[in-house]
Design a protein around this motif. Structure first.
Motif, PDB file in Angstrom:
ATOM      1  N   LEU A 197       0.835  -1.196   0.000  1.00  0.00           N
ATOM      2  CA  LEU A 197       0.000   0.000   0.000  1.00  0.00           C
ATOM      3  C   LEU A 197       0.872   1.248   0.000  1.00  0.00           C
ATOM      4  N   ILE A 198       0.477   2.267  -0.771  1.00  0.00           N
ATOM      5  CA  ILE A 198       1.163   3.550  -0.805  1.00  0.00           C
ATOM      6  C   ILE A 198       0.359   4.544   0.024  1.00  0.00           C
ATOM      7  N   TRP A 199       1.038   5.200   0.998  1.00  0.00           N
ATOM      8  CA  TRP A 199       0.372   6.133   1.904  1.00  0.00           C
ATOM      9  C   TRP A 199       0.685   7.599   1.592  1.00  0.00           C
ATOM     10  N   HIS A 200       1.682   7.839   0.773  1.00  0.00           N
ATOM     11  CA  HIS A 200       2.090   9.210   0.492  1.00  0.00           C
ATOM     12  C   HIS A 200       2.989   9.191  -0.732  1.00  0.00           C
ATOM     13  N   PRO A 201       3.013  10.231  -1.592  1.00  0.00           N
ATOM     14  CA  PRO A 201       2.331  11.525  -1.534  1.00  0.00           C
ATOM     15  C   PRO A 201       0.871  11.422  -1.989  1.00  0.00           C
ATOM     16  N   ASN A 202       0.224  12.563  -2.217  1.00  0.00           N
ATOM     17  CA  ASN A 202      -1.219  12.550  -2.448  1.00  0.00           C
ATOM     18  C   ASN A 202      -1.553  11.922  -3.803  1.00  0.00           C
ATOM     19  N   GLU A 203      -2.857  11.646  -3.999  1.00  0.00           N
ATOM     20  CA  GLU A 203      -3.312  10.881  -5.149  1.00  0.00           C
ATOM     21  C   GLU A 203      -3.216  11.625  -6.479  1.00  0.00           C
ATOM     22  N   ASP A 204      -2.939  12.940  -6.459  1.00  0.00           N
ATOM     23  CA  ASP A 204      -2.850  13.713  -7.699  1.00  0.00           C
ATOM     24  C   ASP A 204      -1.411  13.858  -8.208  1.00  0.00           C
ATOM     25  N   THR A 205      -0.462  13.218  -7.546  1.00  0.00           N
ATOM     26  CA  THR A 205       0.949  13.407  -7.884  1.00  0.00           C
ATOM     27  C   THR A 205       1.285  12.816  -9.255  1.00  0.00           C
ATOM     28  N   LEU A 206       2.032  13.594 -10.044  1.00  0.00           N
ATOM     29  CA  LEU A 206       2.568  13.146 -11.325  1.00  0.00           C
ATOM     30  C   LEU A 206       4.054  13.486 -11.370  1.00  0.00           C
ATOM     31  N   PHE A 207       4.788  12.878 -12.293  1.00  0.00           N
ATOM     32  CA  PHE A 207       6.198  13.229 -12.426  1.00  0.00           C
ATOM     33  C   PHE A 207       6.367  14.712 -12.754  1.00  0.00           C
ATOM     34  N   GLU A 208       5.406  15.268 -13.480  1.00  0.00           N
ATOM     35  CA  GLU A 208       5.541  16.651 -13.930  1.00  0.00           C
ATOM     36  C   GLU A 208       5.325  17.676 -12.814  1.00  0.00           C
ATOM     37  N   ASN A 209       4.626  17.317 -11.734  1.00  0.00           N
ATOM     38  CA  ASN A 209       4.344  18.307 -10.690  1.00  0.00           C
ATOM     39  C   ASN A 209       5.067  17.989  -9.378  1.00  0.00           C
ATOM     40  N   GLN A 210       6.263  17.403  -9.492  1.00  0.00           N
ATOM     41  CA  GLN A 210       7.015  17.006  -8.306  1.00  0.00           C
ATOM     42  C   GLN A 210       7.611  18.188  -7.559  1.00  0.00           C
ATOM     43  N   TYR A 211       7.580  19.401  -8.111  1.00  0.00           N
ATOM     44  CA  TYR A 211       8.186  20.547  -7.439  1.00  0.00           C
ATOM     45  C   TYR A 211       7.188  21.288  -6.557  1.00  0.00           C
ATOM     46  N   SER A 212       5.976  20.739  -6.400  1.00  0.00           N
ATOM     47  CA  SER A 212       4.998  21.421  -5.552  1.00  0.00           C
ATOM     48  C   SER A 212       5.417  21.427  -4.089  1.00  0.00           C
ATOM     49  N   MET A 213       6.236  20.472  -3.702  1.00  0.00           N
ATOM     50  CA  MET A 213       6.762  20.415  -2.333  1.00  0.00           C
ATOM     51  C   MET A 213       8.246  20.089  -2.430  1.00  0.00           C
ATOM     52  N   LYS A 214       8.983  20.299  -1.344  1.00  0.00           N
ATOM     53  CA  LYS A 214      10.395  19.946  -1.380  1.00  0.00           C
ATOM     54  C   LYS A 214      10.527  18.426  -1.462  1.00  0.00           C
ATOM     55  N   PRO A 215      11.639  17.919  -1.999  1.00  0.00           N
ATOM     56  CA  PRO A 215      11.753  16.482  -2.264  1.00  0.00           C
ATOM     57  C   PRO A 215      11.432  15.591  -1.070  1.00  0.00           C
ATOM     58  N   ASN A 216      11.912  15.971   0.135  1.00  0.00           N
ATOM     59  CA  ASN A 216      11.650  15.120   1.300  1.00  0.00           C
ATOM     60  C   ASN A 216      10.162  14.905   1.523  1.00  0.00           C
ATOM     61  N   GLU A 217       9.388  15.971   1.386  1.00  0.00           N
ATOM     62  CA  GLU A 217       7.952  15.882   1.651  1.00  0.00           C
ATOM     63  C   GLU A 217       7.194  15.124   0.551  1.00  0.00           C
ATOM     64  N   MET A 218       7.860  14.878  -0.574  1.00  0.00           N
ATOM     65  CA  MET A 218       7.243  14.096  -1.636  1.00  0.00           C
ATOM     66  C   MET A 218       7.579  12.616  -1.522  1.00  0.00           C
ATOM     67  N   SER A 219       8.210  12.218  -0.421  1.00  0.00           N
ATOM     68  CA  SER A 219       8.667  10.836  -0.291  1.00  0.00           C
ATOM     69  C   SER A 219       7.535   9.838  -0.462  1.00  0.00           C
ATOM     70  N   CYS A 220       7.846   8.785  -1.200  1.00  0.00           N
ATOM     71  CA  CYS A 220       6.905   7.681  -1.397  1.00  0.00           C
ATOM     72  C   CYS A 220       6.943   6.789  -0.154  1.00  0.00           C
ATOM     73  N   VAL A 221       5.835   6.707   0.558  1.00  0.00           N
ATOM     74  CA  VAL A 221       5.751   5.910   1.783  1.00  0.00           C
ATOM     75  C   VAL A 221       5.024   4.619   1.456  1.00  0.00           C
ATOM     76  N   LEU A 222       5.705   3.492   1.681  1.00  0.00           N
ATOM     77  CA  LEU A 222       5.185   2.183   1.307  1.00  0.00           C
ATOM     78  C   LEU A 222       4.973   1.327   2.551  1.00  0.00           C
TER      79      LEU A 222
END
Length: 812
Positions: free
Chosen positions: A639-664
């Motif tokens: 199961l993936i818990w983070h980032p949010n369900e609207d995330t795409l490769f193209e909009n990865q700069y909406s938050m700093k890299p740490n906060e975009m971490s994929c949580v599995l």
């Protein structure tokens, strides 16, 4: 020990039947005492723990050939005295290993490091420490073997003396001679000579300048044994030294004083001795030097030793001088190859075509054919005999090795090496014109080797064999290479080799428990300041992050992950998950993609990340990681818990890299493990909101293993998230004494205050968690608690009486 000596001497002659028992006991006792003394002296050379991380002032000398490049230098340093501020430290390690690199983002030039220099250095030291993972290089064992009591970095230094070497310091003088020889070779070859490192390795055994890409080609074609100081090099020079001495000695009446044969033998040994030191006193060079010495001693004393007597004496000398030698591949490969040749060829008539007796009457063409047959048999014997050692140390066998060696052995042994050695030892005006053709020959050879190495079937990979496979195959190999005629015995010899096929049959790695459907294993690597976790189910594999990269060439993929996968016999992974774009999480990916197949990639990466282009080039599908993704492998849920369900490769700069971490999260019916990357407070808050009562109720039925986010940074591991999840146990992947101070003391205290056991990879080494159906969770820590298993029964009704492990039960 004294009592045993007396008993053996007194009773041995009287009780003949017990003599050998006493001798064996005596030798065992002496050997044990010698090894204990060897270990005790090295353990006494370890840096005191309270000196770690402090800036110290060390005065001493460079005592070995340094590894130097444009990026800095690494060298052995012998300390004369050590200061902590103005306080003189009385107990300190005499020998340490230092790295002098330019400051980050600095144009500082590192001074030239030369053996024998005396320096006053500002250093930061630590006790010998290296990451500890299965199948990987053990830096601590190497430091123990080299007698390094500490390692560290140089902040600044002042040169006190250019050369500080006493008249009787033979070893240090040889190291200085090696440095001069290396610099001479470098100066005589063009600055862009690609194989200058190979020429240096052939002359003096220093392999540090050889590129990793070249090593891959050499190993894939099975000629790696040629790109080093071999016994053949030492024997060749010993023969030259003996011939010159014999030629000079017989010119006058000197043979009446000492026979020419004795002078030649002594000169051969002296030549072998000096060259063995110039070659770095490596085990193959030591072995040959001692064998030449035994032969020389036999000639001087009028003895006629058998071949294996010479071999046994050389083995004894190596083990007495260096009890740690059996922990190195060179020991087994060198002594194993010679033993196999002596055993298999002992009744060969005219070894390698050298005529004896009646063979003098044989026509020269028949002698040439005989020489070719004997040479082919020797090559086959060595290849077969070394198969178990090769697989144990390197996990691969080169299929094209016989083809490559057929022309590489004569070219390297009889053209490249003699030209290189002569060019290095002769004056520069002659040496240049010998080194250039040696390098050109190596270039032409490399073209053929690269062509062979790129054949799809050039290399067969296998896992590291277990001991019983080595034993069974060893019996068959001994029978197969036994001396005797091949014409009638070849069917039985081939049959004896059949057990060796076990090496190449996938046996699901017998050292690891076979997983059933609904079970999974998580290997948390001791990766340094970074993240890499390997997840296995019954039939699928997933790699979460690929560890850090250091500089341009050193990355965790090449240094840790690839050796582990090779040792396990794994060449394909179903999915790579990259938590985010930081280099300590994605650093090893490029190296892995060159050697390991991946079916898919999932991750949180910006659209312009080089890894995405690399994946596209390799035709590996890539999908963005986002909340709600879910899949099942072998009854194990992901199961993936983070980032949010609207995330795409193209909009990865909406938050700093740490906060975009994929949580599995990976879970079965009994257990759950959370892999959190570098997610921080904002991402943790979003996950906390997603944890509704139904989800928490499902988690409460499972034991929960939690990765401390961001290596235990104070910006993560929020109280709200921990209070909701209530992990049974937590772990952190962080570097030993890392400059970030991870895990932060407040975070460590937070886990302790919530009674959550918190295990850090620098203290545990690699952590192997096996989540079973019935036996609960099996945990293996490679460091300190190696071999110990912790079990937890998941039955909540019995949880109160099963709390002998550090994994606590949840409250009902």
């Amino acid at each position: 020990m004294s009592f045993l000596c007396w008993l053996a001497l007194y009773l041995g002659p009287q009780i003949r039947g017990l003599r050998y028992i006493f001798i064996c006991l005596l030798l065992f006792t002496v050997g044990f005492a010698w090894n204990a003394n060897y270990a005790d002296r090295r353990l006494a050379n370890i840096l005191a723990e309270d000196l770690e991380g402090k800036e110290l002032s060390a005065e001493g000398r460079v005592v070995a050939l340094p590894q130097s490049s444009s990026a800095g230098a690494k060298f052995a340093f012998e300390i004369s005295y050590l200061l902590n501020g103005k306080e003189k430290i009385s107990v300190f390690p005499k020998r340490i290993y230092l790295s002098w690199q330019p400051a980050w983002r600095s144009n500082e030039e590192i001074p030239q490091i030369i053996p024998g220099q005396r320096w006053n250095l500002k250093v930061k030291l630590k006790r010998p420490y290296g990451s500890l993972n299965p199948y990987t290089f053990d830096f601590e064992r190497w430091s123990f073997h080299q007698d390094f009591g500490a390692s560290g970095s140089v902040r600044s230094g002042k040169l006190l003396k250019t050369i500080d070497i006493g008249l009787t310091e033979f070893e240090l003088r040889m190291e200085l001679a090696r440095w001069k020889l290396r610099e001479k070779i470098r100066s005589l070859l063009p600055s862009d000579a690609r194989y200058a490192g190979v020429i240096i390795a052939l002359v003096m055994g220093d392999q540090n300048a050889i590129e990793q890409d070249d090593w891959r080609v050499f190993n894939a074609t099975g000629i790696g044994h040629l790109i080093s100081i071999s016994g053949l090099h030492v024997t060749m020079l010993a023969g030259i030294g003996a011939s010159i001495a014999g030629f000079v000695w017989r010119r006058r009446a000197w043979p009446l004083i000492i026979p020419v044969s004795k002078v030649a033998a002594a000169s051969g040994f002296i030549t072998a001795f000096i060259y063995a030191w110039l070659a770095g006193f490596q085990i193959p060079a030591q072995r040959t030097m001692y064998m030449v010495g035994v032969v020389a001693f036999a000639l001087w004393t009028g003895r006629n030793p058998r071949s294996f007597d010479i071999w046994w004496w050389a083995l004894a000398f190596v083990l007495v001088i260096d009890p740690m030698a059996p922990y190195t591949p060179g020991f087994w490969l060198s002594f194993g190859a010679v033993a196999a040749i002596l055993f298999a060829m002992k009744d060969s008539s005219g070894l390698l075509g050298i005529p004896t007796g009646k063979e003098l009457e044989v026509h020269w063409s028949n002698r040439i054919l005989q020489a070719l047959r004997e040479a082919c048999r020797v090559q086959a014997v060595v290849t077969i005999a070394l198969l178990p050692f090769t697989l144990y140390w390197f996990y691969q066998v080169s299929v094209v090795s016989p083809i490559a060696n057929a022309f590489a052995i004569p070219l390297v042994s009889y053209v490249v090496t003699p030209l290189a050695i002569a060019g290095a030892l002769l004056p520069e005006f002659i040496g240049r014109w010998l080194l250039l053709p040696a390098h050109a020959s190596m270039e032409y050879l490399a073209v053929i080797l690269e062509w062979l190495a790129h054949w799809n079937w050039a290399v067969v990979w296998s896992s590291q064999p277990v001991w019983w496979m080595l034993f069974i195959s060893g019996i068959g190999i001994i029978y197969a290479i036994r001396p005797g005629d091949l014409s009638h015995s070849w069917p039985s010899r081939l049959l004896a080799l059949l057990p060796s096929l076990l090496f190449f049959i996938p046996l699901a790695n017998l050292e690891y428990q076979t997983l059933r459907s609904g079970e999974f294993r998580a290997t948390v690597f001791d990766i340094g300041q970074g993240t890499a976790v390997f997840i296995e189910t019954a039939n699928k594999r997933l790699l979460y992050d690929t560890g850090p990269i250091q500089g341009k060439k050193d990355d965790a993929g090449q240094r840790v992950l690839l050796p582990y996968l090779r040792g396990r016999g794994i060449d394909r992974i179903d999915r790579m998950v990259i938590s985010h774009s930081d280099s300590d999480h994605v650093g090893g990916a490029a190296s892995l993609l060159k050697q390991v197949g991946f079916d898919t990639m999932m991750g949180s990466l910006p659209g312009n990340n080089p890894l995405l282009k690399n994946l596209q080039f390799n035709s590996i599908p890539s999908i963005p990681c986002r909340y709600g993704q879910y899949w099942i492998w072998d009854e194990v849920e992901f199961l993936i818990w983070h980032p949010n369900e609207d995330t795409l490769f193209e909009n990865q700069y909406s938050m700093k890299p740490n906060e975009m971490s994929c949580v599995l999260e990976v879970r079965n019916k009994n257990s759950s493990i959370w892999l959190t990357g570098d997610v921080e407070k904002q991402g943790e808050a979003e996950m906390t909101d997603r944890l509704d009562s139904q989800t928490l109720s499902a988690l409460d039925e499972r034991e929960l293993i939690f990765m401390a986010p961001h290596h235990g940074s104070k910006t993560s591991s929020s109280i709200d998230l921990l209070a909701k999840l209530r992990p049974d146990i937590a772990f952190a992947q962080n570097g030993y004494r890392n400059r970030y101070g991870h895990p932060h003391p407040t975070v460590t205290a937070r886990y302790e205050g919530m009674q959550i056991p918190f295990h850090q990879t620098p203290k545990t080494g690699a952590q192997i968690w096996t989540f079973t159906k019935g036996a609960g969770t099996l945990i293996r820590f490679l460091r300190r608690e190696i071999g110990r298993l912790w079990h937890r029964n998941i039955d909540q009704a019995e949880a109160g009486s099963k709390l002998s492990s550090p994994i606590k039960a949840k409250s009902p």
